[in-house]
Design an enzyme around this catalytic site. Structure first.
Site, short mmCIF file in Angstrom:
data_model
loop_
_atom_site.label_atom_id
_atom_site.label_comp_id
_atom_site.label_asym_id
_atom_site.label_seq_id
_atom_site.Cartn_x
_atom_site.Cartn_y
_atom_site.Cartn_z
N ASN A 11 -19.39 69.92 3.46
CA ASN A 11 -19.98 70.99 2.63
C ASN A 11 -19.51 70.72 1.21
OD1 ASN A 11 -19.50 74.61 2.60
ND2 ASN A 11 -21.30 73.45 1.96
N ASN A 62 -24.48 79.29 -4.95
CA ASN A 62 -25.26 78.46 -4.03
C ASN A 62 -26.21 77.56 -4.82
OD1 ASN A 62 -24.37 79.65 -1.44
ND2 ASN A 62 -25.33 81.52 -2.23
N CYS A 71 -16.47 81.65 -0.18
CA CYS A 71 -16.88 80.34 0.35
C CYS A 71 -15.65 79.71 1.00
CB CYS A 71 -17.40 79.46 -0.78
SG CYS A 71 -17.91 77.82 -0.22
N HIS A 151 -23.06 87.26 7.75
CA HIS A 151 -23.40 86.23 8.73
C HIS A 151 -24.08 86.87 9.94
CE1 HIS A 151 -21.07 83.09 6.68
NE2 HIS A 151 -20.31 84.10 6.31
N ASN A 182 -26.53 84.54 5.77
CA ASN A 182 -26.27 83.22 6.38
C ASN A 182 -26.53 83.40 7.88
OD1 ASN A 182 -24.82 81.91 3.94
ND2 ASN A 182 -23.70 83.83 4.23
N GLU A 200 -27.49 78.27 5.49
CA GLU A 200 -26.78 79.08 4.51
C GLU A 200 -27.73 79.82 3.58
OE1 GLU A 200 -23.45 78.00 2.31
OE2 GLU A 200 -22.67 76.56 3.77
N CYS A 209 -19.86 75.37 7.17
CA CYS A 209 -19.75 76.66 6.48
C CYS A 209 -18.46 77.32 6.96
CB CYS A 209 -20.96 77.52 6.80
SG CYS A 209 -20.93 79.16 6.04
N GLY A 212 -18.85 80.91 7.77
CA GLY A 212 -19.70 80.98 8.96
C GLY A 212 -18.93 80.65 10.23
N1 LIG Z 1 -24.06 80.46 1.28
C1 LIG Z 1 -22.92 81.40 1.35
C2 LIG Z 1 -21.79 80.97 0.42
C3 LIG Z 1 -21.16 79.63 0.81
C4 LIG Z 1 -20.45 79.71 2.13
C5 LIG Z 1 -20.07 78.40 2.79
N2 LIG Z 1 -20.41 77.18 2.14
C6 LIG Z 1 -18.63 78.41 3.25
O1 LIG Z 1 -18.00 77.34 3.34
O2 LIG Z 1 -18.15 79.53 3.59
C7 LIG Z 1 -23.40 82.81 0.98
O3 LIG Z 1 -24.34 82.93 0.18
O4 LIG Z 1 -22.81 83.78 1.47
#
Ligand SMILES: N[C@H](CCC[C@H](N)C(=O)O)C(=O)O
Length: 270
Positions: A11, A62, A71, A151, A182, A200, A209, A212
């Protein structure tokens, strides 16, 4: 402008040290640097900034320019950056985020961070267990968990054959999620091992993620599918999630962070 490209189990983000640089419009810049043909190529942009309440602050965008509260892979890379570049001189410190202050523990080898544990705080259940929604006439039962960002976790067999390009956007933009969401697609392998793919919010399918994986481990324990400590296998690698469910209630994410390269760009060329 100087930047550092880093990745947490695949990521990948563009990081800018805002102790030294000033970014005028991070949302627009994120869209530009994320483009894998006309920009640098990444899942988004992360600013590492001074903080009045912690050792530093993380601002995360993002690839579509939307800002997120948190994140997981990103904050591990922020921890590695500030430790390796000596913006902090300790192996435990705090990072301010839009989801509150997160406490990090660094495991180092020869002065470089090789593994980072993040206290992700207390997870929040945002749905019934499970909650049905209808997408294209088909019912899906998901579990909603927030770890600062939203999530929707869906359990199934055969995640490798999943048409994520279709179901991902449908979950992301479903009316049930006013802030979008997500979505994670989980295959339970055993009581302490799950496999996951993720779509995501604002970036599409990523190779990992962290929030996630954390939310999915909590949903799996909550629904009795796994124990409170789970190994999560993602496309880009594995994370270990431990939910101190009977103690502090906090959930901890542990994993690697890699600095790939440093560079410079002229914003007029993006
Ligand atoms: N797309 C996610 C943020 C990045 C999360 C992900 N890249 C991680 O490692 O937690 C959101 O809009 O909530």
């Amino acid at each position: 402008m100087k930047f550092t490209k880093m990745q947490g189990i695949g990521n990948d983000y563009v990081y800018i040290n805002c102790f030294e640089e000033t970014v005028e419009n991070p949302a627009e810049l994120s869209k530009k640097v994320s483009d894998r043909h006309f920009g640098i190529g990444s899942d988004g942009l992360i600013l590492i900034c001074p903080s009045k309440t912690a050792d530093c602050r993380m601002q995360m965008y993002n690839a579509d320019g939307s800002e997120s509260e948190m994140c997981g892979n990103g904050i591990r890379c922020v921890g590695k950056y500030v430790f390796d570049h000596k913006l902090v001189d300790k192996t435990e410190f705090d990072v301010e985020t839009k989801a509150g202050i997160k406490h990090l523990k660094i495991t180092e080898e020869n002065g470089k961070a090789v593994k980072i544990t993040v206290d992700m705080g207390i997870p929040e259940l945002t749905s019934t267990v499970p909650e049905p929604i209808v997408i294209d006439g088909k019912e899906y039962e998901f579990i909603g968990i927030s770890v600062g960002n939203p999530h929707a976790i869906y359990y199934m067999e055969g995640i490798d054959d999943l048409d994520l390009e279709s179901i991902g956007p449908a979950f992301e933009t479903h009316e049930r999620f006013p802030e979008r969401t997500n979505s994670e697609y989980i295959e339970v392998i055993s009581k302490d091992y799950i496999r996951m793919r993720v779509w995501e919010r604002g970036s599409g399918e990523t190779w990992a993620c962290g929030t996630g994986a954390t939310a999915s481990a909590v949903a799996s324990a909550l629904s009795g599918r796994t124990l409170n400590t789970v190994e999560v296998e993602l496309k880009g690698g594995n994370l270990t999630i431990h939910w101190d469910r009977d103690g502090s209630g906090h959930v901890f994410m542990t994993g690697p962070a890699i600095e790939v390269f440093e560079g410079e760009f002229d914003i007029n060329n993006l």
